[in-house]
Design a protein around this motif. Structure first.
Motif, mmCIF file in Angstrom:
data_model
loop_
_atom_site.group_PDB
_atom_site.id
_atom_site.type_symbol
_atom_site.label_atom_id
_atom_site.label_comp_id
_atom_site.label_asym_id
_atom_site.label_seq_id
_atom_site.Cartn_x
_atom_site.Cartn_y
_atom_site.Cartn_z
ATOM 1 N N UNK A 386 2.506 -0.677 2.602
ATOM 2 C CA UNK A 386 1.537 0.047 1.783
ATOM 3 C C UNK A 386 0.313 -0.809 1.465
ATOM 4 N N UNK A 387 0.537 -2.097 1.224
ATOM 5 C CA UNK A 387 -0.589 -2.992 0.944
ATOM 6 C C UNK A 387 -1.535 -3.076 2.134
ATOM 7 N N UNK A 388 -0.973 -3.242 3.321
ATOM 8 C CA UNK A 388 -1.806 -3.348 4.519
ATOM 9 C C UNK A 388 -2.490 -2.024 4.831
ATOM 10 N N UNK A 389 -1.788 -0.923 4.589
ATOM 11 C CA UNK A 389 -2.391 0.391 4.831
ATOM 12 C C UNK A 389 -3.574 0.605 3.900
ATOM 13 N N UNK A 390 -3.406 0.256 2.616
ATOM 14 C CA UNK A 390 -4.489 0.428 1.650
ATOM 15 C C UNK A 390 -5.678 -0.460 2.000
ATOM 16 N N UNK A 391 -5.406 -1.699 2.388
ATOM 17 C CA UNK A 391 -6.492 -2.608 2.745
ATOM 18 C C UNK A 391 -7.265 -2.102 3.962
ATOM 19 N N UNK A 392 -6.532 -1.610 4.959
ATOM 20 C CA UNK A 392 -7.185 -1.080 6.158
ATOM 21 C C UNK A 392 -8.041 0.131 5.821
ATOM 22 N N UNK A 393 -7.475 1.030 5.022
ATOM 23 C CA UNK A 393 -8.217 2.238 4.655
ATOM 24 C C UNK A 393 -9.493 1.888 3.891
ATOM 25 N N UNK A 394 -9.404 0.947 2.967
ATOM 26 C CA UNK A 394 -10.599 0.561 2.209
ATOM 27 C C UNK A 394 -11.619 -0.129 3.110
ATOM 28 N N UNK A 395 -11.156 -0.923 4.032
ATOM 29 C CA UNK A 395 -12.067 -1.603 4.950
ATOM 30 C C UNK A 395 -12.898 -0.598 5.746
ATOM 31 N N UNK A 396 -12.298 0.539 6.056
ATOM 32 C CA UNK A 396 -13.006 1.560 6.831
ATOM 33 C C UNK A 396 -13.666 2.616 5.947
ATOM 34 N N UNK A 397 -13.565 2.467 4.640
ATOM 35 C CA UNK A 397 -14.236 3.400 3.752
ATOM 36 C C UNK A 397 -13.481 4.682 3.496
ATOM 37 N N UNK A 398 -12.183 4.717 3.784
ATOM 38 C CA UNK A 398 -11.370 5.906 3.546
ATOM 39 C C UNK A 398 -10.684 5.771 2.185
ATOM 40 N N UNK A 399 -11.444 6.019 1.126
ATOM 41 C CA UNK A 399 -10.961 5.773 -0.228
ATOM 42 C C UNK A 399 -9.733 6.605 -0.577
ATOM 43 N N UNK A 400 -9.757 7.876 -0.223
ATOM 44 C CA UNK A 400 -8.643 8.758 -0.592
ATOM 45 C C UNK A 400 -7.345 8.291 0.046
ATOM 46 N N UNK A 401 -7.401 7.880 1.302
ATOM 47 C CA UNK A 401 -6.200 7.382 1.977
ATOM 48 C C UNK A 401 -5.708 6.107 1.310
ATOM 49 N N UNK A 402 -6.628 5.211 0.950
ATOM 50 C CA UNK A 402 -6.244 3.976 0.266
ATOM 51 C C UNK A 402 -5.601 4.277 -1.076
ATOM 52 N N UNK A 403 -6.159 5.230 -1.805
ATOM 53 C CA UNK A 403 -5.608 5.577 -3.119
ATOM 54 C C UNK A 403 -4.213 6.173 -3.009
ATOM 55 N N UNK A 404 -3.955 6.899 -1.954
ATOM 56 C CA UNK A 404 -2.601 7.455 -1.776
ATOM 57 C C UNK A 404 -1.588 6.335 -1.553
ATOM 58 N N UNK A 405 -1.976 5.335 -0.769
ATOM 59 C CA UNK A 405 -1.088 4.189 -0.562
ATOM 60 C C UNK A 405 -0.882 3.426 -1.866
ATOM 61 N N UNK A 406 -1.929 3.262 -2.636
ATOM 62 C CA UNK A 406 -1.829 2.504 -3.873
ATOM 63 C C UNK A 406 -1.020 3.251 -4.937
ATOM 64 N N UNK A 407 -1.167 4.579 -4.990
ATOM 65 C CA UNK A 407 -0.351 5.349 -5.929
ATOM 66 C C UNK A 407 1.127 5.266 -5.566
ATOM 67 N N UNK A 408 1.415 5.299 -4.272
ATOM 68 C CA UNK A 408 2.806 5.192 -3.833
ATOM 69 C C UNK A 408 3.359 3.815 -4.176
ATOM 70 N N UNK A 409 2.532 2.788 -4.016
ATOM 71 C CA UNK A 409 2.959 1.432 -4.398
ATOM 72 C C UNK A 409 3.283 1.364 -5.875
ATOM 73 N N UNK A 410 2.404 1.941 -6.692
ATOM 74 C CA UNK A 410 2.613 1.925 -8.142
ATOM 75 C C UNK A 410 3.890 2.662 -8.522
ATOM 76 N N UNK A 411 4.169 3.762 -7.836
ATOM 77 C CA UNK A 411 5.373 4.541 -8.175
ATOM 78 C C UNK A 411 6.641 3.782 -7.805
#
Length: 415
Positions: A386-411
């Motif tokens: 999830x950390x790598x997925x969020x970092x990749x998504x943010x690097x490419x500007x896909x904020x919503x995808x990154x936030x989904x990974x981060x919410x799942x991490x938090x849960x």
């Protein structure tokens, strides 16, 4: 979707001579492509009386086609038409307009496929332009600058930058001299930005302002004339309402948001504007469980082109499939989902992008967590995925995808 009678033909012939391309909302994406191709041919004729204007119009038509279906080739054709316009520029203001057109195509490319470097390159292009003489050209440059800054501010997530960008958009709207379609796009950009500010800062004033702006956009876009503009504003309004409902745990507001999503989706058919329809379904799926066939269709309409929306649609479909299998305790279905994801990772298509990889990682994490709830075995490597997925998504500007990974991490951490 529409019958082309004599009166409608006359209407479109008149609209073709206008700078306002709002009439394109009444025709399907296939006919938009026909219009773009014809305009490109006309612009390329030796006998074309106004090649500069014709090339800019071709670029705008190709952008509309790309916005509706996501075709990378259409963005490339828009850029090519913009370069043709630059060749035909007869004065400094026309050269500036051609450069603005190229920057607009870069902004659309970012909206479709991400890549914050596209935004910074466009801003660099604007900063190197000579001063324009015409008031409308100056206003157009300021408006585009504000829209680019707004996107970068949303990527940063910093309130200070978002507030500065909102002020720039406000000033741009006050000075704008362009067609109504451009004004509506800027208003939609501002509403999205102000809504994000309101949700981030828990600011009722900003939320009210966003609501007023969106309501005005909906009321100004008649469904029989501007169905796509109306649907975009309704969907954003519904997303804001759903977010507030989640924060306040308000079932009535959640139901109202769902109703607005439904209305937005019913304003046009999937083949009329595939990306708009898919975007509405993806936004709905963030807040409610949809029938499998809906997200399967959204994924089919957006896959294979490296689109941010395609990655989101795939991740949402996997998420809801995994949730259904988990609720039923169907470990076989979970295994099938995992096998499909791993197969895609092992043998990616030639069009697969890092965003597709990030979506697969989030999907695998969801399956691992769902299986762990039934087997009692701790999921392995989920945090790293999830950390790598969020970092990749943010690097490419896909904020919503990154936030989904981060919410799942938090849960997972709070569980």
């Amino acid at each position: 979707m529409f019958e082309f009678g004599r009166d409608l033909r006359r209407l479109f012939e008149k609209a073709r001579d206008s700078d306002d391309l709002g009439w394109l909302e009444l025709i399907g994406v296939g006919l938009v492509e026909v219009e773009a191709r014809q305009q490109s041919i006309d612009a390329g004729r030796v006998s074309c009386p106004r090649p500069f204007d014709a090339a800019l119009r071709a670029a705008a038509l190709w952008r509309e086609h790309a916005r509706r279906c996501g075709a990378a080739s259409s963005v490339e054709r828009a850029e090519s038409s913009g370069r043709d316009a630059a060749k035909h520029a007869a004065n400094g203001d026309q050269a500036v307009c051609a450069a603005l057109d190229l920057a607009t195509s870069a902004m659309l490319a970012f909206d479709l496929r991400g890549g914050p470097e596209r935004l910074t390159a466009a801003l660099d292009l604007l900063s190197d332009l000579p001063a324009a003489r015409r008031v409308d050209t100056v206003a157009a440059a300021a408006a585009l600058h504000a829209r680019l800054r707004a996107r970068l501010a949303l990527l940063s997530g910093r309130l200070s930058e978002m507030n500065e960008a909102a002020a720039l958009l406000e000033t741009a709207l006050a000075n704008l001299k362009g067609p109504r379609t451009l004004e509506d796009e800027i208003r939609l950009d501002r509403a999205a930005l102000v809504l994000e500010i309101g949700l981030t800062a828990r600011d009722p004033g900003m939320l009210d302002q966003a609501g007023r702006d969106l309501r005005a956009l909906v009321e100004a876009a008649a469904p029989e004339q501007r169905p796509l503009s109306r649907a975009r504003a309704l969907a954003l309004c519904a997303a804001g309402m759903a977010a507030l409902a989640a924060v306040a745990d308000a079932p009535a507001a959640r139901d109202q948001a769902q109703a607005m999503f439904d209305v937005a989706a019913q304003l046009f058919t999937p083949d009329h504007s595939p990306l708009d329809w898919s975007a509405i379904q993806v936004m709905r799926a963030e807040r409610e469980t949809l029938p499998s066939v809906v997200l399967i269709q959204a994924e089919a309409l957006t896959e294979g082109g490296g689109l941010i929306l395609g990655a989101l649609a795939h991740e949402q479909r996997v998420s809801q499939d995994a949730a259904r299998a988990s609720a039923a305790g169907d470990l076989t279905a979970l295994l099938d989902i995992e096998t499909s994801l791993r197969r895609r990772l092992a043998r990616p298509s030639v069009t697969a992008t890092p965003l597709d990889w990030a979506a697969e990682q989030i999907g695998l994490a969801r399956v691992a967590l769902a299986r762990a709830r039934w087997t009692g075995e701790g999921p392995r490597g989920v945090g790293l995925m999830l950390t790598e997925a969020a970092q990749t998504a943010r690097e490419y500007g896909a904020q919503t995808l990154a936030e989904r990974a981060e919410r799942l991490t938090a849960s997972t951490q709070s569980a």
